[in-house]
Design a protein around this motif. Structure first.
Motif, PDB file in Angstrom:
ATOM      1  N   ARG A 193       0.840  -1.194   0.000  1.00  0.00           N
ATOM      2  CA  ARG A 193       0.000   0.000   0.000  1.00  0.00           C
ATOM      3  C   ARG A 193       0.874   1.242   0.000  1.00  0.00           C
ATOM      4  N   ASP A 261       2.893  -3.974 -14.577  1.00  0.00           N
ATOM      5  CA  ASP A 261       1.546  -4.215 -15.105  1.00  0.00           C
ATOM      6  C   ASP A 261       0.520  -3.282 -14.470  1.00  0.00           C
ATOM      7  N   LYS A 262       0.952  -2.494 -13.505  1.00  0.00           N
ATOM      8  CA  LYS A 262       0.023  -1.517 -12.935  1.00  0.00           C
ATOM      9  C   LYS A 262       0.534  -0.104 -13.128  1.00  0.00           C
ATOM     10  N   THR A 263       1.324   0.074 -14.167  1.00  0.00           N
ATOM     11  CA  THR A 263       1.865   1.397 -14.444  1.00  0.00           C
ATOM     12  C   THR A 263       0.874   2.189 -15.269  1.00  0.00           C
ATOM     13  N   SER A 264       0.755   3.452 -14.946  1.00  0.00           N
ATOM     14  CA  SER A 264      -0.159   4.320 -15.697  1.00  0.00           C
ATOM     15  C   SER A 264       0.257   4.400 -17.151  1.00  0.00           C
ATOM     16  N   SER A 265      -0.715   4.401 -18.047  1.00  0.00           N
ATOM     17  CA  SER A 265      -0.373   4.555 -19.470  1.00  0.00           C
ATOM     18  C   SER A 265      -0.217   6.023 -19.833  1.00  0.00           C
ATOM     19  N   MET A 271       2.221  11.219 -13.873  1.00  0.00           N
ATOM     20  CA  MET A 271       2.295  10.632 -12.536  1.00  0.00           C
ATOM     21  C   MET A 271       2.976  11.584 -11.564  1.00  0.00           C
TER      22      MET A 271
ATOM     23  N   ASP B 142      -7.210   3.820 -16.103  1.00  0.00           N
ATOM     24  CA  ASP B 142      -5.784   3.954 -15.831  1.00  0.00           C
ATOM     25  C   ASP B 142      -5.414   3.317 -14.489  1.00  0.00           C
ATOM     26  N   ALA B 143      -4.244   2.640 -14.503  1.00  0.00           N
ATOM     27  CA  ALA B 143      -3.863   1.849 -13.332  1.00  0.00           C
ATOM     28  C   ALA B 143      -3.668   2.699 -12.079  1.00  0.00           C
ATOM     29  N   ASN B 144      -3.172   3.913 -12.234  1.00  0.00           N
ATOM     30  CA  ASN B 144      -2.874   4.720 -11.056  1.00  0.00           C
ATOM     31  C   ASN B 144      -3.800   5.915 -10.876  1.00  0.00           C
ATOM     32  N   LEU B 145      -4.208   6.495 -12.001  1.00  0.00           N
ATOM     33  CA  LEU B 145      -4.961   7.740 -11.901  1.00  0.00           C
ATOM     34  C   LEU B 145      -6.420   7.570 -12.319  1.00  0.00           C
ATOM     35  N   VAL B 153      -9.742   1.076  -4.851  1.00  0.00           N
ATOM     36  CA  VAL B 153      -8.864   1.323  -3.707  1.00  0.00           C
ATOM     37  C   VAL B 153      -9.661   1.850  -2.520  1.00  0.00           C
ATOM     38  N   GLY B 156     -11.109  -0.629  -0.445  1.00  0.00           N
ATOM     39  CA  GLY B 156     -10.157  -1.490   0.246  1.00  0.00           C
ATOM     40  C   GLY B 156      -9.572  -2.580  -0.635  1.00  0.00           C
ATOM     41  N   LEU B 157      -9.818  -2.503  -1.935  1.00  0.00           N
ATOM     42  CA  LEU B 157      -9.278  -3.514  -2.854  1.00  0.00           C
ATOM     43  C   LEU B 157      -7.983  -3.008  -3.490  1.00  0.00           C
ATOM     44  N   ASP B 158      -7.282  -3.916  -4.177  1.00  0.00           N
ATOM     45  CA  ASP B 158      -6.055  -3.530  -4.878  1.00  0.00           C
ATOM     46  C   ASP B 158      -6.399  -2.865  -6.204  1.00  0.00           C
ATOM     47  N   ASN B 159      -5.537  -1.916  -6.609  1.00  0.00           N
ATOM     48  CA  ASN B 159      -5.775  -1.356  -7.940  1.00  0.00           C
ATOM     49  C   ASN B 159      -5.355  -2.352  -9.012  1.00  0.00           C
ATOM     50  N   GLN B 160      -5.977  -2.255 -10.172  1.00  0.00           N
ATOM     51  CA  GLN B 160      -5.739  -3.222 -11.249  1.00  0.00           C
ATOM     52  C   GLN B 160      -5.175  -2.518 -12.472  1.00  0.00           C
ATOM     53  N   GLY B 161      -4.219  -3.183 -13.141  1.00  0.00           N
ATOM     54  CA  GLY B 161      -3.695  -2.632 -14.389  1.00  0.00           C
ATOM     55  C   GLY B 161      -4.573  -3.085 -15.545  1.00  0.00           C
TER      56      GLY B 161
END
Lengths: 436, 307
Positions: A193, A261-265, A271, B142-145, B153, B156-161
């Motif tokens: 996390r 595999d969880k990187t922003s495109s 970022m 998007d995986a992060n944004l 998230v 409480g779950l994991d983010n997914q790519g």
């Protein structure tokens, strides 16, 4: 009938340079919209000095640029003068689309020593010269100033090695913060996390890794190719490169970077701007993107020193002439002007990129300083003896790009270890040259 | 009475038309716009493509004849076979999603509401240009944004790519396109359901048949010709997947979404291997033709149980 006639007229009018009222109009292609203003000023100055020649700038984004160019060449209507990138030009030379300007350079006694050392020679193949240098770039660390201050990390004089990552990895660990506010180097850090990653690496970076793995690999003793430009044997199977790739992948395992595999495109700059990462590795063409950011305060720091010293990729662009142009003399005049202090000083004052002419570089630095931007490290890296390496230039650039970037993806995803993936890729790459 | 007779004679006359001279020319004049378009934009490029597939043309050089070399290379090319594999995977996913969702929505509309507003709302995603919808979803996923990961998230779950992991990338692309196409599929199926005579449902209702049973015993069998049509069209359509991949994944990660159209595009316009790309394209034509033929046969699409 009328329609056909109309089409024919349209087709004629659409051609590259048309002579009207005794004057000549040249089309000049570039991709960077940020630089278009500076080159428009160059074009206006040029037109003033040569009233019979008008410059029309045609700008299209990087992704479409090369495809447009090829299509235009197929139809015979490519721009007369083209902004060219070193790794792209061999394929155009191989198909006789670029004009050899060596005779003009000799006749007009162009002083090639006015350019930053090494830049002019990139554009020579088999004794023929295809372009005059226009600018160059080096690589540095970009970091979030507030995050670095909070973490108490000193970004100057970092070291790196592929085994434990040196002080560079220590800084990255320190800058990583999990959801509970624990830092990456503190006990109890929860790597599953992570709120802010210490580094946002640009891993999906073609066959050269200009923004990261390429620079560190070279500082670890890696060499891309047997001869540059125009070597015929690549060394992607080198253990020095594999070690570097493994180090980058371990960053994700440790939670200091996002898993691949969880990187922003959306790219590292998005970022970093979103405050999801503390540092990245980037090129000098991104100076304004980062320093003009409204959401975060960024600064640059020199790349870490590796086992073989600090090594930054060094790359340059040039202006080339389309072989099919109807106005060779006018096009040469324009290229000569673009490659002279008259134009490069204008580019320097605009302070977007570093011009190729050594004296204009100081001017660009001054312009940056006046605007409150500290970018000295990019120039220092370029000046340091042995501090830079030229990106590999060879035939088959596109295919190599695809082969190596796919192999690298296999490494980042953990599907294959770096040694295996890169050795297999290297065999494919070198087979391109033996196959003709 | 008189009117009826008149209509009858007229109908009889239309059924047995006397041959009039010059019909052919008039017909040709009416067909000309389509024929010219077809010849200029389909036949001519197809013939040129067939010729280029036998050459080593790279767009800039003169094409040189190489015989069947391109086809020999194609058979040995692991990326070509991989592209067929991932395309097939995509087609199964997206057509499956579209048909199942479309059938469900059409049945709901058919049995519950005839609202014009609802019907119009259904096609809204289909009206969004596919590049726009791909861009939109690229941001959302998007995986992060991305918003969806933000939701995961916060639960409480994991983010997914979604678009960056090799396992999820293709299902995500399939879902994006299914999102866009389902509304249209629904409308087609709904129109098909309206063709089923109301009496059959009434009779079934009198016999005490429930809604679910009616759907599987009446609606579905009588819908077969429309289903076949939808299947063929959406199959061919999804084989041509290009824009969503070009926008979101660019064929990655590690070839997971390098579908055949994207591969052809890359070979032609990134690597400038026009000859090889033409050979790829022609092989695809062959495969699509074969698939359509088999499908039409299997589903006896030209015949309806209503007739």
């Amino acid at each position: 009938m009328a329609v056909t006639a109309l089409l024919l007229t349209a087709a004629c009018g659409g051609g590259g340079g048309s002579a009207d009222a005794g004057g000549v109009t040249l089309t000049y292609a570039l991709w960077d919209d940020v630089q278009q203003g500076a080159y428009q000023q160059c074009a206006d100055a040029f037109h003033k000095a040569n009233p019979d020649i008008t410059i029309k700038i045609s700008q299209s984004a990087w992704d479409q640029y090369w495809q447009n160019l090829t299509t235009q060449m197929v139809s015979g209507g490519a721009p007369d003068v083209i902004t060219m990138q070193a790794s792209y030009y061999p394929q155009f030379v191989a198909n006789n689309q670029l004009l050899d300007i060596q005779p003009m350079v000799s006749a007009d006694r162009i002083d090639l020593s006015q350019y930053w050392p090494g830049l002019a020679d990139l554009w020579v193949k088999d004794g023929k010269r295809y372009g005059l240098p226009k600018d160059w770039d080096t690589i540095a660390i970009v970091y979030n100033v507030d995050m670095a201050k909070k973490a108490g990390v000193d970004m100057s004089g970092l070291t790196w090695n592929p085994t434990d990552g040196g002080t560079f990895e220590k800084a990255i660990a320190r800058l990583t913060v999990d959801a509970n506010g624990k830092r990456g180097d503190e006990p109890g850090f929860d790597k599953t996390r992570v709120a802010v990653h210490g580094i946002v690496p640009e891993l999906n970076d073609g066959s050269q890794g200009q923004n990261g793995w390429g620079d560190l690999a070279v500082s670890n003793g890696f060499t891309f190719i047997d001869k540059n430009p125009f070597g015929t044997r690549y060394y992607y199977d080198s253990p020095k490169l594999a070690e570097t790739a493994d180090w980058f992948r371990r960053l994700a395992d440790k939670g200091y970077a996002t898993p691949y595999d969880k990187t922003s495109s959306l790219g590292p700059d998005t970022m970093l701007n979103a405050g999801k990462g503390a540092l990245g590795i980037t090129g000098s063409w991104m100076i304004r993107t980062y320093l003009d950011s409204k959401s975060q305060k960024f600064a640059f720091a020199p790349l870490p020193t590796g086992p073989q010293g600090r090594k930054s990729a060094f790359n340059g662009l040039a202006d080339v002439i389309y072989a099919g142009t109807e106005h060779k003399d006018a096009a040469w005049k324009w290229v000569k002007f673009l490659g002279s202090t008259a134009c490069q000083d204008i580019v320097a004052d605009d302070a977007v990129v570093f011009p190729a002419i050594t004296s204009s570089v100081e001017r660009a630095l001054k312009a940056h300083k006046a605007a409150g931007r500290d970018v000295q490290m990019f120039v220092d890296e370029a000046k340091a003896p042995g501090g830079t390496f030229l990106l590999p230039v060879s035939d088959h650039g596109d295919e190599i790009n695809q082969i190596v970037s796919t192999a690298m993806e296999e490494v980042w995803l953990g599907q294959k270890d770096a040694r295996t993936a890169l050795t297999a890729a290297n065999q494919k790459v070198n087979a391109l040259f033996s196959g003709g | 009475m008189t009117t009826a007779t008149l209509t009858k004679t007229e109908t009889a006359g239309a059924a047995l038309p006397r041959r009039r001279r010059g019909d052919g020319r008039v017909a040709l004049a009416f067909l000309a716009p389509v024929l010219i378009g077809f010849a200029a934009f389909y036949v001519y490029p197809a013939v040129r493509g067939a010729w280029y597939s036998l050459t080593d043309w790279n767009l800039l050089s003169e094409p040189g004849f190489v015989g069947l070399d391109n086809y020999a290379e194609l058979v040995r090319d692991p990326l070509f076979w991989n592209s067929l594999k991932v395309t097939a995977y995509y087609v199964v996913l997206t057509v499956g999603m579209q048909i199942v969702l479309g059938l469900g929505l059409a049945a709901l509309m058919h049995r519950l509401t005839r609202s014009l507003v609802l019907r119009s709302l259904l096609v809204v995603p289909w009206l969004v240009p596919s590049v726009t919808s791909a861009l939109l979803w690229m941001w959302l996923l998007d995986a992060n944004l991305g918003f969806l990961n933000h939701l995961l998230v916060s639960l409480g779950l994991d983010n997914q790519g979604f678009l960056t992991s090799p396992e999820l990338a293709m299902p995500s692309v399939a879902a994006i396109n299914a999102w866009g196409a389902t509304g249209y599929t629904t409308l087609l199926l709904y129109a098909g359901m309206l063709l089923v005579p109301q009496q059959i449902y009434e009779a079934a209702a009198l016999d005490g048949t429930g809604e679910v049973r009616q759907f599987f015993r009446i609606t579905l069998p009588l819908l077969r010709p429309i289903l076949a049509f939808v299947l063929v069209v959406s199959l061919i359509d999804s084989f041509q997947l290009f824009d969503a991949v070009a926008v979101t994944t660019k064929g990655g990660p590690v070839d997971a979404t390098r579908v055949v159209y994207y591969y052809i595009y890359e070979e032609a316009f990134t690597h400038f291997k026009m000859g090889y790309a033409s050979a790829l394209a022609l092989s695809l034509v062959l495969i699509l033709g074969l698939l359509t033929f088999v499908q039409m046969r299997l589903l006896r699409a030209s015949r309806s149980d209503l007739a």
